[in-house]
Design a protein around this motif. Structure first.
Motif, PDB file in Angstrom:
ATOM      1  N   PHE A 160     110.623 -48.723 -14.260  1.00 54.88           N
ATOM      2  CA  PHE A 160     111.814 -48.069 -14.795  1.00 54.88           C
ATOM      3  C   PHE A 160     113.049 -48.483 -14.014  1.00 54.88           C
ATOM      4  O   PHE A 160     112.959 -49.016 -12.909  1.00 54.88           O
ATOM      5  CB  PHE A 160     111.630 -46.544 -14.775  1.00 54.88           C
ATOM      6  N   ALA A 161     114.200 -48.199 -14.589  1.00 51.60           N
ATOM      7  CA  ALA A 161     115.473 -48.584 -13.984  1.00 51.60           C
ATOM      8  C   ALA A 161     115.669 -47.901 -12.639  1.00 51.60           C
ATOM      9  O   ALA A 161     115.364 -46.717 -12.475  1.00 51.60           O
ATOM     10  CB  ALA A 161     116.625 -48.239 -14.918  1.00 51.60           C
ATOM     11  N   GLU A 189     112.366 -41.622 -22.427  1.00 55.58           N
ATOM     12  CA  GLU A 189     111.714 -42.656 -21.616  1.00 55.58           C
ATOM     13  C   GLU A 189     111.904 -42.266 -20.154  1.00 55.58           C
ATOM     14  O   GLU A 189     112.970 -42.472 -19.579  1.00 55.58           O
ATOM     15  CB  GLU A 189     112.343 -44.023 -21.886  1.00 55.58           C
ATOM     16  N   ILE A 190     110.876 -41.655 -19.582  1.00 54.50           N
ATOM     17  CA  ILE A 190     110.881 -41.288 -18.166  1.00 54.50           C
ATOM     18  C   ILE A 190     109.558 -41.745 -17.557  1.00 54.50           C
ATOM     19  O   ILE A 190     108.694 -42.241 -18.269  1.00 54.50           O
ATOM     20  CB  ILE A 190     111.097 -39.774 -17.960  1.00 54.50           C
ATOM     21  N   LEU A 245     117.473 -53.631 -15.034  1.00 56.38           N
ATOM     22  CA  LEU A 245     117.087 -52.654 -16.060  1.00 56.38           C
ATOM     23  C   LEU A 245     118.183 -51.616 -16.273  1.00 56.38           C
ATOM     24  O   LEU A 245     118.435 -51.196 -17.404  1.00 56.38           O
ATOM     25  CB  LEU A 245     115.774 -51.969 -15.689  1.00 56.38           C
ATOM     26  N   GLU A 246     118.833 -51.185 -15.188  1.00 54.77           N
ATOM     27  CA  GLU A 246     119.944 -50.235 -15.348  1.00 54.77           C
ATOM     28  C   GLU A 246     121.075 -50.872 -16.150  1.00 54.77           C
ATOM     29  O   GLU A 246     121.632 -50.253 -17.061  1.00 54.77           O
ATOM     30  CB  GLU A 246     120.471 -49.761 -13.995  1.00 54.77           C
ATOM     31  N   ARG A 288     116.966 -39.984 -24.166  1.00 56.77           N
ATOM     32  CA  ARG A 288     117.073 -39.720 -22.731  1.00 56.77           C
ATOM     33  C   ARG A 288     116.321 -40.792 -21.975  1.00 56.77           C
ATOM     34  O   ARG A 288     115.146 -41.069 -22.236  1.00 56.77           O
ATOM     35  CB  ARG A 288     116.502 -38.354 -22.377  1.00 56.77           C
ATOM     36  N   GLN A 289     117.021 -41.418 -21.016  1.00 53.18           N
ATOM     37  CA  GLN A 289     116.424 -42.376 -20.099  1.00 53.18           C
ATOM     38  C   GLN A 289     116.831 -41.956 -18.690  1.00 53.18           C
ATOM     39  O   GLN A 289     117.686 -41.088 -18.519  1.00 53.18           O
ATOM     40  CB  GLN A 289     116.933 -43.784 -20.394  1.00 53.18           C
ATOM     41  N   VAL A 290     116.228 -42.583 -17.702  1.00 48.40           N
ATOM     42  CA  VAL A 290     116.515 -42.208 -16.324  1.00 48.40           C
ATOM     43  C   VAL A 290     116.698 -43.451 -15.464  1.00 48.40           C
ATOM     44  O   VAL A 290     116.009 -44.451 -15.640  1.00 48.40           O
ATOM     45  CB  VAL A 290     115.378 -41.337 -15.730  1.00 48.40           C
TER      46      VAL A 290
END
Length: 191
Positions: A170-171, A40-41, A177-178, A122-124
């Protein structure tokens, strides 16, 4: 070498292995992930195997990327680990003559299966970013830039203008979100 150090080195190699993406070494990139892994990027959400295919399409486009990867901070629990890794994404669209530099952190769920550590998810988290102008200042669509959080607005704008749209928020550093991502990661680690 003790097992802990071997495990840390194996996971660090997974993180720095992202360089295979920049070098268009697709088989080596695939080898970083378990078969059921997801990513998820900004421009991609889905199976890691599909991400490699998308990266191949991106490498044939006007956008170029380079990832500078630091050493990860790793938390272990049995055959699972969370790796949080500082990274810098440098991107440029050669046709638009604009680029960006974005600081982020990969947040990876990593698991040892059949003796091999590989990435499961994998997330960012995006910390900050800015535009670069390799050939001098060019005009930008300021209204389009405002559609994204400032931490990754430059990257999202560049991706969108290059045909790789960012479809959700996204975070970012310190965001809800983070926190949600990290809480879920810790729950996975202890499961």
């Amino acid at each position: 070498m003790d097992t802990y150090l071997q495990d840390r080195l194996a996971i660090a190699d997974l993180m720095t292995g992202w360089m295979h993406r920049d070098l268009a070494e697709w088989d080596q990139l695939r080898a970083l992930f378990h078969a059921d892994a997801v990513i998820e990027i900004t421009w991609f959400e889905g199976k890691a195997s599909d991400f490699v295919e998308g990266s191949m399409r991106m490498s044939a486009s006007d956008i170029r990327t380079k990832h500078l990867i630091a050493a990860p901070v790793v938390t272990f629990h049995d055959d699972k680990a969370i790796a949080e890794t500082n990274a810098m994404v440098i991107a440029e669209n050669v046709e638009l003559r604009v680029g960006c530099s974005v600081h982020c952190r990969f947040y990876d769920e990593v698991e040892r299966r059949a003796g091999a550590w590989k990435i499961v998810k994998r997330q960012v988290v995006y910390d900050m970013g800015s535009f670069t102008f390799p050939f001098g200042i060019v005009g930008l669509d300021v209204e389009a830039i405002k559609n994204y959080p400032s931490e990754y607005a430059a990257l999202a704008y560049l991706l969108d203008k290059s045909g790789f749209p960012v479809r959700r928020v996204f975070a970012t550093k310190g965001s809800a979100l983070e926190k949600t991502m990290k809480d879920a990661g810790q729950a996975w680690l202890r499961s």
